[in-house]
Design an enzyme around this catalytic site. Structure first.
Site, mmCIF file in Angstrom:
data_model
loop_
_atom_site.group_PDB
_atom_site.id
_atom_site.type_symbol
_atom_site.label_atom_id
_atom_site.label_comp_id
_atom_site.label_asym_id
_atom_site.label_seq_id
_atom_site.Cartn_x
_atom_site.Cartn_y
_atom_site.Cartn_z
ATOM 1 N N HIS A 4 0.824 -1.215 0.000
ATOM 2 C CA HIS A 4 0.000 0.000 0.000
ATOM 3 C C HIS A 4 0.861 1.270 0.000
ATOM 4 O O HIS A 4 0.445 2.295 -0.519
ATOM 5 C CB HIS A 4 -0.988 -0.036 1.179
ATOM 6 C CG HIS A 4 -2.011 -1.132 1.031
ATOM 7 N ND1 HIS A 4 -2.758 -1.617 2.074
ATOM 8 C CD2 HIS A 4 -2.400 -1.852 -0.067
ATOM 9 C CE1 HIS A 4 -3.565 -2.581 1.629
ATOM 10 N NE2 HIS A 4 -3.360 -2.739 0.343
ATOM 11 N N HIS A 11 -7.135 -8.208 -8.322
ATOM 12 C CA HIS A 11 -7.485 -9.030 -7.153
ATOM 13 C C HIS A 11 -7.785 -8.058 -6.012
ATOM 14 O O HIS A 11 -6.900 -7.722 -5.227
ATOM 15 C CB HIS A 11 -6.330 -9.947 -6.766
ATOM 16 C CG HIS A 11 -5.975 -10.958 -7.811
ATOM 17 N ND1 HIS A 11 -5.367 -10.637 -8.998
ATOM 18 C CD2 HIS A 11 -6.162 -12.317 -7.833
ATOM 19 C CE1 HIS A 11 -5.193 -11.743 -9.709
ATOM 20 N NE2 HIS A 11 -5.658 -12.768 -9.026
ATOM 21 N N SER A 22 -6.617 -2.224 -1.047
ATOM 22 C CA SER A 22 -6.150 -1.413 -2.169
ATOM 23 C C SER A 22 -7.275 -0.627 -2.858
ATOM 24 O O SER A 22 -7.059 0.541 -3.229
ATOM 25 C CB SER A 22 -5.392 -2.297 -3.171
ATOM 26 O OG SER A 22 -6.112 -3.470 -3.478
ATOM 27 N N GLU A 51 -12.954 -9.002 -8.380
ATOM 28 C CA GLU A 51 -12.861 -9.881 -7.199
ATOM 29 C C GLU A 51 -13.716 -11.108 -7.473
ATOM 30 O O GLU A 51 -14.876 -10.979 -7.866
ATOM 31 C CB GLU A 51 -13.325 -9.146 -5.934
ATOM 32 C CG GLU A 51 -13.439 -10.009 -4.690
ATOM 33 C CD GLU A 51 -12.181 -10.811 -4.344
ATOM 34 O OE1 GLU A 51 -11.079 -10.247 -4.359
ATOM 35 O OE2 GLU A 51 -12.320 -12.030 -4.082
ATOM 36 N N ASP A 68 -12.749 -13.183 -13.159
ATOM 37 C CA ASP A 68 -11.319 -13.465 -13.079
ATOM 38 C C ASP A 68 -10.518 -12.202 -13.440
ATOM 39 O O ASP A 68 -10.691 -11.638 -14.532
ATOM 40 C CB ASP A 68 -10.994 -14.603 -14.053
ATOM 41 C CG ASP A 68 -9.519 -14.892 -14.082
ATOM 42 O OD1 ASP A 68 -9.013 -15.469 -13.118
ATOM 43 O OD2 ASP A 68 -8.865 -14.488 -15.059
ATOM 44 N N GLY A 69 -9.664 -11.784 -12.543
ATOM 45 C CA GLY A 69 -8.960 -10.514 -12.738
ATOM 46 C C GLY A 69 -7.891 -10.561 -13.823
ATOM 47 O O GLY A 69 -7.608 -9.551 -14.461
ATOM 48 N N ASP A 113 -2.412 -8.571 -7.471
ATOM 49 C CA ASP A 113 -2.132 -8.956 -6.082
ATOM 50 C C ASP A 113 -2.835 -10.263 -5.735
ATOM 51 O O ASP A 113 -3.748 -10.291 -4.902
ATOM 52 C CB ASP A 113 -2.615 -7.797 -5.170
ATOM 53 C CG ASP A 113 -2.385 -8.080 -3.706
ATOM 54 O OD1 ASP A 113 -1.514 -8.903 -3.371
ATOM 55 O OD2 ASP A 113 -3.091 -7.458 -2.877
HETATM 56 N N1 SAM Z 1 -5.451 -6.219 -3.283
HETATM 57 C C1 SAM Z 1 -6.091 -6.376 -1.996
HETATM 58 C C2 SAM Z 1 -5.539 -5.335 -1.043
HETATM 59 O O1 SAM Z 1 -4.374 -4.927 -1.174
HETATM 60 O O2 SAM Z 1 -6.286 -4.911 -0.168
HETATM 61 C C3 SAM Z 1 -5.919 -7.754 -1.420
HETATM 62 C C4 SAM Z 1 -6.231 -8.873 -2.361
HETATM 63 S S1 SAM Z 1 -6.046 -10.481 -1.699
HETATM 64 C C5 SAM Z 1 -4.327 -10.649 -1.498
HETATM 65 C C6 SAM Z 1 -6.381 -11.472 -3.104
HETATM 66 C C7 SAM Z 1 -7.848 -11.530 -3.520
HETATM 67 O O3 SAM Z 1 -7.928 -12.098 -4.824
HETATM 68 C C8 SAM Z 1 -8.741 -12.377 -2.640
HETATM 69 O O4 SAM Z 1 -9.799 -11.585 -2.176
HETATM 70 C C9 SAM Z 1 -9.259 -13.495 -3.569
HETATM 71 O O5 SAM Z 1 -10.599 -13.850 -3.325
HETATM 72 C C10 SAM Z 1 -9.131 -12.841 -4.917
HETATM 73 N N2 SAM Z 1 -8.949 -13.738 -6.077
HETATM 74 C C11 SAM Z 1 -8.325 -14.945 -6.131
HETATM 75 N N3 SAM Z 1 -8.228 -15.363 -7.398
HETATM 76 C C12 SAM Z 1 -8.790 -14.395 -8.174
HETATM 77 C C13 SAM Z 1 -8.956 -14.220 -9.577
HETATM 78 N N4 SAM Z 1 -8.518 -15.148 -10.438
HETATM 79 N N5 SAM Z 1 -9.538 -13.092 -10.026
HETATM 80 C C14 SAM Z 1 -9.990 -12.143 -9.154
HETATM 81 N N6 SAM Z 1 -9.854 -12.251 -7.816
HETATM 82 C C15 SAM Z 1 -9.259 -13.356 -7.335
#
Ligand code: SAM
Length: 281
Positions: free
Chosen positions: A19, A42, A98, A116, A144-145, A165
């Site tokens: 961050h 993500h 984030s 997400e 899917d991100g 992330d």
């Molecule tokens: N970026 C966030 C932050 O800094 O506050 C934290 C994200 S966390 C490390 C990862 C997130 O990615 C989780 O909430 C998970 O559910 C999500 N996730 C996992 N695989 C994903 C995908 N293929 N596409 C989108 N989101 C996904």
């Protein structure tokens, strides 16, 4: 399989590095009037309650944001970062994800695209972004991100900050990060890509930075914050890193000024250290 929930880890040492770098990057992008897009592949839930059961279970934030808040003196960059966090958090017991940090920093003409996949965290994210009055500035998508990012490139403004992330609980995240960045480079080479990664003993984690460097050998910045020595049993995350393609011009200098203090502040044993490596055209 979606087992990862960021609520257990919110505000930990990895969030501090991630961050802080995101804050410095968005602050730099805000210096030019031209609008830009922020894409979060993500996103997580967006906002976390540090008094909640998840955050309290291990209390990782006590070795992250809590140490910044308790510090008697911080270098100017970290001081400003903490000041910004305090200003944007609705309550002192909350910590931002984030998307919350980004929505608070973007200007009215900038746009957010937030992905997400987890159903519960997607709902939290939607709710939190409604609270933030995201409105027409942004879209929150349950998809899917990695694929979502590629479909958006290049953004109409030709200026963008992208945060990638993933949880890295599954091996395929390492491959997908590399593959997605290669594809993204073909479509939008001038984008500013921020990739978070864990520092673990496992092979995929150790190899990732070198793989990322090959994608943009002339224009990258790599920053790692190790908070402890690697454990002898090979388990656990002893630190984390940010790999940035097309980093903001000032970032290397800003991190050089702040990382020594951040490593000292978040140290859990005498293995605490930082890494800063960059190649800027
Ligand atoms: N970026 C966030 C932050 O800094 O506050 C934290 C994200 S966390 C490390 C990862 C997130 O990615 C989780 O909430 C998970 O559910 C999500 N996730 C996992 N695989 C994903 C995908 N293929 N596409 C989108 N989101 C996904």
């Amino acid at each position: 399989m979606l087992s990862y929930r960021h609520a257990f880890h919110a505000g930990n040492h990895a969030d501090m590095l991630k961050h802080f770098v995101l804050y410095l990057t968005l602050d730099y992008f805000n210096r030019k009037d031209k609008p830009y897009w922020y894409i979060d592949t993500h996103s997580g839930a967006g906002l976390y309650d540090l008094r909640g059961n998840e955050a309290q279970k291990v209390g990782e934030y006590k070795q992250g944001i809590a140490l910044l808040q308790q510090a008697a003196k911080l270098p100017p960059g970290l001081h400003d970062f903490l000041g910004r966090l305090n200003a944007i958090l609705p309550e002192p017991h909350l910590y931002c994800g984030s998307p919350w940090l980004a929505q608070a920093m973007l200007r009215p003409a900038d746009k957010l695209r937030l992905f997400e996949l987890h159903p519960a965290d997607f709902q939290h994210l939607q709710h939190n972004m409604q609270q933030a009055r995201l409105g027409r500035r942004g879209q929150v998508v349950q998809a899917d991100g990695y694929q979502g990012l590629i479909a958006l490139l290049p953004p109409p403004t030709r200026r963008a900050v992208v945060l990638i992330d993933p949880p890295y609980e599954e091996k395929q995240d390492y491959e997908r990060v590399v593959h997605t960045l290669k594809e993204a480079q073909k479509r939008f080479a001038q984008g500013c890509y921020l990739v978070w990664y864990p520092c673990l003993s496992r092979e995929e984690s150790r190899k990732l930075p070198a793989q990322l460097q090959k994608i943009a050998p002339d224009n990258y910045l790599q920053a790692e914050l190790h908070v402890q020595r690697p454990r002898s049993d090979g388990f656990g995350m002893h630190g984390s890193g940010m790999f940035i393609i097309n980093p903001p011009y000032l970032l290397a200098q800003q991190l050089q000024e702040s990382l020594p203090a951040l490593a000292a502040l978040l140290a859990q044993d005498d293995g605490a250290r930082f890494v800063l490596d960059f190649q800027i055209k």
